[in-house]
Design a protein around this motif. Structure first.
Motif, mmCIF file in Angstrom:
data_model
loop_
_atom_site.group_PDB
_atom_site.id
_atom_site.type_symbol
_atom_site.label_atom_id
_atom_site.label_comp_id
_atom_site.label_asym_id
_atom_site.label_seq_id
_atom_site.Cartn_x
_atom_site.Cartn_y
_atom_site.Cartn_z
ATOM 1 N N GLY A 62 0.864 -1.258 0.004
ATOM 2 C CA GLY A 62 0.052 -0.028 -0.167
ATOM 3 C C GLY A 62 0.826 1.246 0.101
ATOM 4 N N SER A 77 -4.406 -4.961 -4.820
ATOM 5 C CA SER A 77 -5.112 -3.750 -4.310
ATOM 6 C C SER A 77 -4.393 -3.401 -3.271
ATOM 7 N N HIS A 78 -4.031 -1.957 -2.860
ATOM 8 C CA HIS A 78 -3.477 -1.411 -1.727
ATOM 9 C C HIS A 78 -4.522 -1.596 -0.662
ATOM 10 N N ASP A 79 -5.876 -1.588 -1.004
ATOM 11 C CA ASP A 79 -6.781 -1.930 0.058
ATOM 12 C C ASP A 79 -7.012 -3.208 0.634
ATOM 13 N N LYS A 84 -8.030 -6.701 2.576
ATOM 14 C CA LYS A 84 -9.224 -6.679 3.442
ATOM 15 C C LYS A 84 -8.864 -7.681 4.492
ATOM 16 N N ASN A 99 -7.345 -1.053 8.524
ATOM 17 C CA ASN A 99 -7.685 -0.390 7.205
ATOM 18 C C ASN A 99 -6.460 -0.484 6.242
ATOM 19 N N GLN A 100 -6.298 0.431 5.309
ATOM 20 C CA GLN A 100 -4.922 0.093 4.394
ATOM 21 C C GLN A 100 -3.731 0.603 4.839
#
Length: 614
Positions: free
Chosen positions: A95, A368-370, A372, A379-380
């Motif tokens: 991220g 993804s940088h996000d 889960k 959070n990210q």
């Protein structure tokens, strides 16, 4: 993967031998240019109605042009993939900020490999794969590095080989100045010059001589500044290439141009684009934006020029950012150290030389940088420790898989009304027939869908089980004042909330943040804590290192001495813990933790003179 490494190395060496004979043993200089948040359509060559990029367009006319080239959805993960040739999650980069943008110190980078092959190496501009000792460009194989402050476009300042420097110039000009000077000084030997421009990342601001002509065309000031940043960068790239020509280096210099991710529509100083402005900015009508796995988040220009060696032509075959380093290795005959962990990219020299035949076996894991994770307050920017990795389930991730023909997305963004709806979380596209991702063919191609889902699941599990994936920052503590970012811990208790440049919400008894350290110079240190607000006054805290435990009550000062600690070479972590609340305010908390500073007892360095990015 370890079993495959010898075969991968042999394959690269054999391919390198074949290429070596075709290029008559020449090793070109390498100029690598990256833009920041430049969309595929943000070039006049690609149909933008307002942006003017004659110099980049001219470079493209002379270059091999890749029309199906992908990067990652955000800047740090792309830079990790570019410099390592590996899936970014495997390098520790997952991220942007919050400690999730530190590339593990044992990764072997493009700069290391080329430096060992006899190249003089330099980089200037945005780095974004680590920002404490051991992670800076001058620690990672660059003979010269300018770490530019993010995102100081006007009056750029930063750190040149560790020394703070300031300039009364725009950052695109500063980056270009450094690169030209470097090339002039090293023109008699092979060089690798990596120019990492900050344009057009927000905040949108550009010199008036670029914005005023755009405003005269009726553009709002915000948009004129955005497009002016691209126009200014283009002018600087033109100045760089003109100098290469003047030095008679063009025929032995490879020039590579790309962006790090797709375009973004908002600026901290100017607000968001209007819908009509966004449509004008994206004439190709690609779906998505920066941060998303739709094509407009990951499709980038890629132009590669080597005058006198490769004729300009278009390449329709699919390639990925991880392929650039293996290609350079094959071309330059550079050796790969035995401790290298293995490439995820493949060379594409055949495409550069005009040979488009053969199968394309590339399979790109779109990350993804996000990330889960099913934990409270995750959070990210939360560290991905063992507990977090164990709570990371496949079905919740925003990921995908790309081959030359197909693209599978899991949980793609659905924030626009015309985006195809996912089926059971998935969207599948035939990228040869449907490059705009208009028609989800999950139901029409069940066999393909099943195969792609199986491959994506396998790749997810491989990365989760890779012992090197999602590594946390390891902060070096040595003979000079050493910084530990408070917002980049190795682990936190569930109540703690991570933010890009702060750690917050340490307030309940036993709330903690743990940090990984490497003590290179044992001794006695004064330990300071730095916060960006005074909300924590009255909290009693402890810092625990091995068998040592020092306690204090926070006094509301932004810089506070915690106490003295003795560090040994065996110390590998320390923990900040909340012990009690002595404030009359029950909700008192550490809400702006920025950094810790370890100052050697015999060192005269003070907080007033200490200088370090972030």
């Amino acid at each position: 993967m370890k079993q495959l490494l010898p075969f991968l190395a042999i394959g690269v060496l054999l391919f390198s031998h074949l290429v070596h004979s075709e290029t008559s043993g020449q090793r070109p200089n390498i100029i690598l240019i990256t833009a920041d948040d430049l969309g595929f359509d943000d070039l006049s060559r690609h149909g933008h109605p307002y942006i003017s990029t004659p110099n980049i367009d001219r470079l493209a006319e002379q270059a091999v042009r890749f029309n199906d080239f992908t990067v990652t959805p955000v800047c740090a993960t792309t830079r990790a993939a570019l410099l390592s040739g590996r899936d970014p999650y495997k390098t520790g980069v997952s991220g942007v900020h919050g400690g999730r943008d530190f590339m593990a110190k044992d990764e072997i980078l493009m700069s290391n490999i080329l430096q060992n092959a006899g190249y003089k190496t330099g980089t200037w501009g945005k780095w974004h794969v680590g920002k404490t000792a051991g992670y800076f460009p001058w620690d990672r194989g660059f003979d010269e590095g300018y770490y530019a402050e993010l995102y100081q476009h006007q009056n750029s300042f930063g750190w040149l080989n560790g020394k703070k420097v300031s300039h009364n110039k725009w950052v695109s000009e500063v980056v270009t100045d450094y690169a030209i000077d470097f090339i002039e000084r090293n023109q008699s030997q092979p060089f690798f010059a990596y120019l990492s421009y900050l344009a057009p990342h927000e905040p949108w601001i550009a010199p008036k001589r670029f914005t005023e002509p755009l405003m005269k065309q009726g553009l709002r000031p915000a948009i004129a500044n955005l497009y002016g940043m691209v126009n200014e960068m283009d002018e600087q790239i033109g100045r760089l290439l003109a100098r290469v020509d003047a030095l008679d280096l063009a025929d032995n210099t490879m020039v590579i141009f790309l962006s790090d991710n797709g375009p973004w529509w908002d600026s901290s100083n100017a607000g968001a684009m209007l819908k009509s402005e966004w449509q004008e900015r994206n004439p190709s009508q690609l779906k998505g934006n920066k941060g998303q796995s739709w094509q407009n988040g990951i499709k980038s220009p890629l132009f590669i020029r080597w005058q006198g060696h490769w004729q300009s032509h278009d390449v329709q075959r699919y390639v990925d950012v991880k392929d650039i380093l293996p290609t350079l290795i094959a071309l330059t005959q550079a050796s790969v150290p035995a401790q290298h962990k293995g490439f995820d990219g493949q060379p594409f020299l055949d495409y550069l030389q005009g040979d488009m035949s053969g199968d394309n076996s590339r399979e790109t894991y779109i990350a993804s940088h996000d990330v889960k994770v099913a934990l409270d307050h995750f959070n990210q920017w939360t560290p991905l420790d063992k507990k977090s990795k164990a709570a990371m389930t496949y079905s919740e991730q925003i990921i995908g898989l790309r081959t030359e023909k197909y693209k599978l997305l899991l949980n793609p963004a659905q924030d626009q009304p015309l985006y195809p709806q996912a089926e059971h979380g998935y969207a599948l596209f035939d990228m040869q027939r449907d490059p705009l991702e208009s028609h989800n063919i999950m139901s029409e191609k069940p066999v393909v869908a099943k195969d792609m889902i199986n491959k994506l699941t396998q790749k997810f599990n491989q990365i989760i089980n890779d012992p090197h994936s999602f590594t946390v920052p390891i902060y070096t503590i040595g003979q000079t004042s050493s910084l530990v970012n408070g917002f980049g811990p190795a682990a936190t208790s569930s109540n703690v909330l991570s933010k890009p440049h702060h750690l917050t919400n340490l307030k309940q008894i036993n709330d903690f943040a743990r940090y990984a350290i490497n003590v290179t110079q044992p001794g006695q240190f004064q330990l300071y804590i730095q916060q960006d607000n005074t909300d924590s006054a009255g909290l009693e805290i402890a810092v625990e290192i091995g068998q040592q435990r020092i306690t204090t009550i926070l006094n509301g000062q932004q810089n506070q001495l915690i106490g003295s600690v003795n560090l040994t070479a065996n110390d590998s972590e320390f923990t900040l813990k909340v012990l009690a609340n002595h404030s009359i305010k029950p909700w008192t908390s550490i809400s702006g933790l920025r950094r810790f500073l370890f100052v050697p007892q015999a060192d005269s360095t003070s907080l007033a003179t200490f200088s370090n990015p972030y």
